[in-house]
Structure formats: C-alpha cells, structure tokens
Design an enzyme around this catalytic site. Structure first.
Site, PDB file in Angstrom:
ATOM      1  N   ASN A 197       0.808  -1.224   0.000  1.00  0.00           N
ATOM      2  CA  ASN A 197       0.000   0.000   0.000  1.00  0.00           C
ATOM      3  C   ASN A 197       0.838   1.268   0.000  1.00  0.00           C
ATOM      4  OD1 ASN A 197      -1.589  -2.212   1.608  1.00  0.00           O
ATOM      5  ND2 ASN A 197      -3.146  -0.830   0.801  1.00  0.00           N
TER       6      ASN A 197
ATOM      7  N   VAL B 128       0.096   6.513  -1.248  1.00  0.00           N
ATOM      8  CA  VAL B 128      -0.515   5.723  -0.173  1.00  0.00           C
ATOM      9  C   VAL B 128      -1.842   5.168  -0.671  1.00  0.00           C
ATOM     10  CG1 VAL B 128      -1.397   5.746   2.189  1.00  0.00           C
ATOM     11  CG2 VAL B 128       0.557   7.202   1.572  1.00  0.00           C
ATOM     12  N   CYS B 129      -1.922   3.856  -0.819  1.00  0.00           N
ATOM     13  CA  CYS B 129      -3.147   3.216  -1.303  1.00  0.00           C
ATOM     14  C   CYS B 129      -4.057   2.904  -0.124  1.00  0.00           C
ATOM     15  CB  CYS B 129      -2.811   1.933  -2.068  1.00  0.00           C
ATOM     16  SG  CYS B 129      -2.200   2.231  -3.723  1.00  0.00           S
ATOM     17  N   LEU B 130      -5.171   3.621  -0.069  1.00  0.00           N
ATOM     18  CA  LEU B 130      -6.113   3.450   1.030  1.00  0.00           C
ATOM     19  C   LEU B 130      -7.497   3.847   0.541  1.00  0.00           C
ATOM     20  CD1 LEU B 130      -5.766   2.627   4.069  1.00  0.00           C
ATOM     21  CD2 LEU B 130      -5.827   5.075   4.592  1.00  0.00           C
TER      22      LEU B 130
END
Length: 335
Positions: free
Chosen positions: A208, A215-217
């Site tokens: 992530n 930032v993968c969220l």
C-alpha cells in the site's frame, strides 16, 4: 555305690542348671545385642533422614533465595519498563501536535505546486480548525506506536505527520514521515497524503506504500473499497486517516495487504512468503526509518525523534540483535 550314683546325678542336674542359666544369659545377651544393633540402625536411618531433610531444607532455602533474587530482578525490570513508558508519554505529549512555519514553502514538500493555486473556502477552514483542535488531544500516543502532527500556521491546509512503526511488525520503532495536504474541496474530498520515507524513491515498504510515496487506502480514494470504507464528508476525518495508516498498513504481515495474496493466509506457502517479505523490509526500516531519521530529522520533529530513540534505545538494540539473527538464518536457509 548308690551314694556315687546320687552324687553323679546331682552333679548332672547342677551342670544342666548351669547350662540352662548360661543359655538364658546368652539368649539375653544376644537379644540385647540385636536390640542394640537394631537401635543403631534406626538411629542411623533417622540421622540419614534428618540429613536429607536438612539438605532439602537448605536447598529449598537456597532456591527460595534464588527465586527471591529473580523475582526482585523481574520486579526491577518491570518498574524500569513502566518508568520508561511513563516518561515517554510525559516527554512526548507536549510535542504531539505542533506548528512549524513554512512547511509548504519547501520544494521538497510533495504538494508544493498545489498550494499557490488553491483558494481555501470558509467551509474548509472551519472544518480544519474543528478537527485540529480535537486532534491535539486525541492523537495516539503509546510506547508501541504513536502519531505526531506538525501544521503550518500560515496555511493550516499544509501539514506533516510522523508515525512510529508498531511493535511486532517489520516497521517496529521506525519513524515514517508523511506530507499531508487538505485541498480546497476538503472535506468534500479526502486529503492528499504522500509517504516521504521511501529511501529516496528506492524502497517500497508495503503493497500500500509505493516507492513514489503513493498511499493506497480506500479512505483516501486511492484504492477501491466498500462504500463504508470510502471517504465520507460528514463523518471521515484526518485522525481517521492517520489511525488507518497506523493500523491497516503498518501491520505484522504486510505481504497479505496485496489483494491477490489474501488467499494464501494461513497456508505454509503464505507464511514463508510473508516471512521473506518482512526480512526484506526490516533492513530498510533500520536504514531509513531509524539511521536516516537520526542523521537528518525532519524540520519540527527533531525533539520527537531524539526523545523517541533515547528512551527506546535498549529495546531497539535488542530488536536489532533479533533482526540480525533472523537475517543470518535467512541467508543460511537459502544456501
């Protein structure tokens, strides 16, 4: 002749009586000797038991002394650990929320180009003031993992967050810096968040967390997720974003954060792959989350970093020893 026979008969009777008396004496003496011998045996047996009990008692006493010493040592260690934890919170609490002028003026700030173009609305300003005032007392501050925020007072849309890696993860005790920017659409849209601790664009710390800092969220809209995981203008907050990064990204087994790898959870293959993934991350945590942070602490976080590593020095050294052994084991297993 009759007299002689009577005399002989009397003599024989006398001898028999003497013999009988002697045999009785012998029996008595023998019985006495046997009694004495039995008594001595019993006394020796009693003495042996007493000696054994005394030695056991002394051993127990010695064990008790050793046990007491060990208990004292454990108690001392517990007290010292409690003291350090208390001191950690006491010293860092005043620095958990701070203000640093000019964060957005530094070209190294990820969203430097966006600041001059933005016209911040009253809604955005009001929402940020409300959130920041609440965040000052609600940010996580724990020995295992904490979140620290610095806001630019000249532009409260600009801020940075420092998150310390949680215990029992490949990020443990490392410090990770994030650039945060709440654009003119905030809170109608999520904030922009970028990881700055990337080994100068060389390290991908997590499925992530990209090398570029992305930032993968789901909460940030950078990853698809269920409706209840996405940003909600009414209920979602900056604090929620920071806690999500801390709890959902900096995890014990980040390998499984990759969606396609979730099916390997609980399998031997998954365990081996996850362990290998962690062993690759740990040296980077030391290199960029610890050493690099100590050499070049980010502006406004200097005191936080100094205190963090000073108070946690012993734990970190033990952690380094453990991690080093695991690296040696990994190399040997690959031969």
């Amino acid at each position: 002749m009759e007299l002689v026979e009577k005399t002989n008969s009397n003599a024989m009777n006398t001898l028999q009586l003497v013999a009988q008396s002697k045999s009785k004496e012998d029996i008595l003496q023998q019985t006495f000797a046997e009694d004495v011998e039995q008594t001595l045996k019993l006394m020796k047996r009693a003495e042996r038991k007493h000696t054994r009990r005394t030695s056991i008692s002394l051993s127990d006493s010695s064990n008790d002394d050793n046990g007491k010493k060990k208990a004292k040592k454990v108690s001392k260690k517990v007290k010292e650990a409690d003291r350090l934890r208390t001191e950690y919170q006491t010293q860092l609490e005043p620095h958990q929320y701070g203000e640093v002028k000019g964060i957005g003026n530094d070209k190294a700030y990820k969203y430097y180009d966006k600041i001059g173009m933005a016209n911040v609305s009253k809604e955005t300003t009001h929402r940020l003031i409300t959130e920041l005032s609440s965040m000052a007392t609600n940010l996580p501050l724990h020995w295992n993992s904490s979140v620290f925020i610095n806001v630019d007072p000249t532009n409260i849309c600009v801020m940075q967050a420092l998150i310390t890696g949680p215990a029992k993860t490949p990020y443990a005790n490392g410090c990770f810096l994030f650039d945060v920017y709440c654009g003119p659409r905030y809170p109608q849209g999520p904030p922009l968040v970028n990881l700055q601790t990337t080994g100068y664009g060389r390290v991908r710390f997590n499925p992530n967390l990209y090398k570029c800092g992305k930032v993968c969220l789901s909460l940030l809209g950078t990853w698809k997720g269920a409706q209840n995981e996405q940003w909600n203008p009414e209920t979602s907050t900056l604090l929620q974003v920071f806690v999500s990064i801390q709890a959902l990204i900096f995890v014990e087994h980040p390998y499984f954060n990759e969606p396609s790898y979730e099916r390997w959870i609980g399998t031997p293959m998954g365990w081996v792959s996850s362990r290998a993934y962690n062993e690759n991350i740990k040296p980077e945590t030391v290199r960029y989350g610890m050493v690099d942070m100590l050499r070049k602490p980010p502006l406004g976080f200097e005191e936080i970093i100094r205190t963090h590593f000073t108070l946690k020095k012993k734990e970190i050294l033990q952690q380094m020893t453990k991690w080093e052994r695991e690296q040696v084991h990994k190399k040997n297993s690959l031969r």
